[in-house]
Design a protein around this motif. Structure first.
Motif, mmCIF file in Angstrom:
data_model
loop_
_atom_site.group_PDB
_atom_site.id
_atom_site.type_symbol
_atom_site.label_atom_id
_atom_site.label_comp_id
_atom_site.label_asym_id
_atom_site.label_seq_id
_atom_site.Cartn_x
_atom_site.Cartn_y
_atom_site.Cartn_z
ATOM 1 N N TYR A 15 0.840 -1.198 0.000
ATOM 2 C CA TYR A 15 0.000 0.000 0.000
ATOM 3 C C TYR A 15 0.873 1.245 0.000
ATOM 4 O O TYR A 15 0.619 2.217 -0.724
ATOM 5 C CB TYR A 15 -0.916 -0.023 1.222
ATOM 6 C CG TYR A 15 -1.704 1.229 1.434
ATOM 7 C CD1 TYR A 15 -2.640 1.661 0.490
ATOM 8 C CD2 TYR A 15 -1.529 1.992 2.595
ATOM 9 C CE1 TYR A 15 -3.377 2.814 0.690
ATOM 10 C CE2 TYR A 15 -2.259 3.141 2.797
ATOM 11 C CZ TYR A 15 -3.181 3.555 1.848
ATOM 12 O OH TYR A 15 -3.905 4.694 2.050
ATOM 13 N N ALA A 18 2.145 1.693 -3.377
ATOM 14 C CA ALA A 18 1.081 2.126 -4.299
ATOM 15 C C ALA A 18 0.847 3.624 -4.184
ATOM 16 O O ALA A 18 0.608 4.308 -5.185
ATOM 17 C CB ALA A 18 -0.205 1.347 -4.021
ATOM 18 N N PRO A 71 -1.149 -0.127 -9.840
ATOM 19 C CA PRO A 71 -1.855 -0.471 -8.590
ATOM 20 C C PRO A 71 -3.162 -1.222 -8.827
ATOM 21 O O PRO A 71 -3.507 -2.115 -8.047
ATOM 22 C CB PRO A 71 -2.112 0.898 -7.952
ATOM 23 C CG PRO A 71 -1.037 1.772 -8.478
ATOM 24 C CD PRO A 71 -0.746 1.290 -9.861
ATOM 25 N N VAL A 76 -5.318 -7.450 -3.483
ATOM 26 C CA VAL A 76 -4.925 -7.840 -2.137
ATOM 27 C C VAL A 76 -4.708 -9.345 -2.071
ATOM 28 O O VAL A 76 -3.784 -9.834 -1.410
ATOM 29 C CB VAL A 76 -6.009 -7.399 -1.132
ATOM 30 C CG1 VAL A 76 -5.713 -7.934 0.250
ATOM 31 C CG2 VAL A 76 -6.121 -5.880 -1.110
ATOM 32 N N LEU A 130 -4.952 -2.536 -5.159
ATOM 33 C CA LEU A 130 -4.217 -1.485 -4.458
ATOM 34 C C LEU A 130 -4.767 -0.091 -4.777
ATOM 35 O O LEU A 130 -4.744 0.800 -3.931
ATOM 36 C CB LEU A 130 -2.727 -1.563 -4.812
ATOM 37 C CG LEU A 130 -1.974 -2.748 -4.181
ATOM 38 C CD1 LEU A 130 -0.525 -2.762 -4.648
ATOM 39 C CD2 LEU A 130 -2.040 -2.673 -2.652
#
Lengths: 162, 162
Positions: A15, A18, A71, A76, A130
């Motif tokens: 994260y 990203a 991203p 996830v 992301l």
DNA sequence: GGCAATCCCGATTAATTTACTCAGGATTCC
DNA sequence: GGAATCCTGAGTAAATTAATCGGGATTGCC
């Protein structure tokens, strides 16, 4: 069924990357500082993500890590599966066929439960990428569309049940 | 994210008891034989289920274990949560409030992911009870109702998405 | 009453996993 | 050349897992 720090730190690091996508390599010590994680430990975690092709590294001064894809192309689920291993709750789900015969007959009845659980967790984790995290559009509740829950105020665009 | 043997053996033992519900106490060694689990280990697992009020025991000859409620009143979630602990993937979900502030700011964004995951697993596991397992009506896939997936052949009765 | 069948309890243990730490090497930019 | 990076493998302490072991308590049945 808890997540280990690998999955948690791994997602936080991704994260963090990203949020800085497109700004060039991000050095690991800055991520470690922001995310309050040991640098050496994070190095190990990033190695896994690199081998999985989710991040690219550049060595030397001004080096660092960056996302290997956009991203929105990294879910996830991609990250968590790399960090935690597959979600298969039991081994007989890991094999190629869905219909391997188990040693215990009863196990095979119970097995559908684990299969449902696996499919559900994969569906949830693969539905978030992301970019969603960066946009802050991920809320805690699934938002059913009108077709699924006519009383809801949510629009069809937001439906996450399908 | 694998299940430990506690959750797997525990569910299998409970399923074994459900199949024999109403026939009086079932001795543990018979369950251990059928389920291919060590008797002593199973004793530990049953102690947890007993303390949680899911099974009742009777001591002495002709003693054994039986379900403390009807099979349809015990969900897979009840069992797995006793055996594996809560599904909360991260600690900050375990607290009372949903809005405790985390130490890391980023963590709170990522936290919605874990909350979704927890809610999903609970929903799946709580939607299956021991009677369902005995009936053999649990299949590997969710069956959306017509309202949720109009093209499907499934009836509204079978909808498991709501 | 005795005995076998049970459940019950606590201690111990080997193996594995987790979550790191440590030491040092390799590469690159300035 | 030197600082900033990534990279690698080894080591390690603590926790967890998956049991095993020994013995005690209770009960039904003869």
């Amino acid at each position: 069924m808890k997540l280990s720090t690998r999955g948690r730190y791994g997602l936080r690091a991704m994260y963090d990357l990203a949020l800085r996508y497109g700004e060039g390599p991000v050095p690991l010590n800055s991520i470690a500082d922001r995310q309050m994680v040991s640098l050496h430990y994070l190095e190990q975690l990033m190695a896994k993500l690199r081998r999985a092709g989710l991040v690219a590294s550049s060595r030397g001064a001004q080096g660092g890590y960056e996302l290997a894809k956009q991203p929105e192309e990294i879910t996830v689920g991609d990250i968590v599966r790399v960090m935690e291993g597959s979600f298969d709750p039991v081994q007989c789900l890991s094999r190629d066929s869905d219909y391997e015969d188990c040693e215990q007959l009863e196990d095979c009845v119970v097995r559908f439960v684990w299969k449902r659980l696996r499919d559900c967790t994969n569906r949830v984790l693969d539905s978030i990428n992301l970019q969603d995290l960066c946009d802050g559009t991920v809320t805690s509740e699934k938002k059913p569309c009108e077709a699924c829950a006519p009383d809801s105020q949510k629009t069809t665009d937001e439906c996450q049940l399908s």
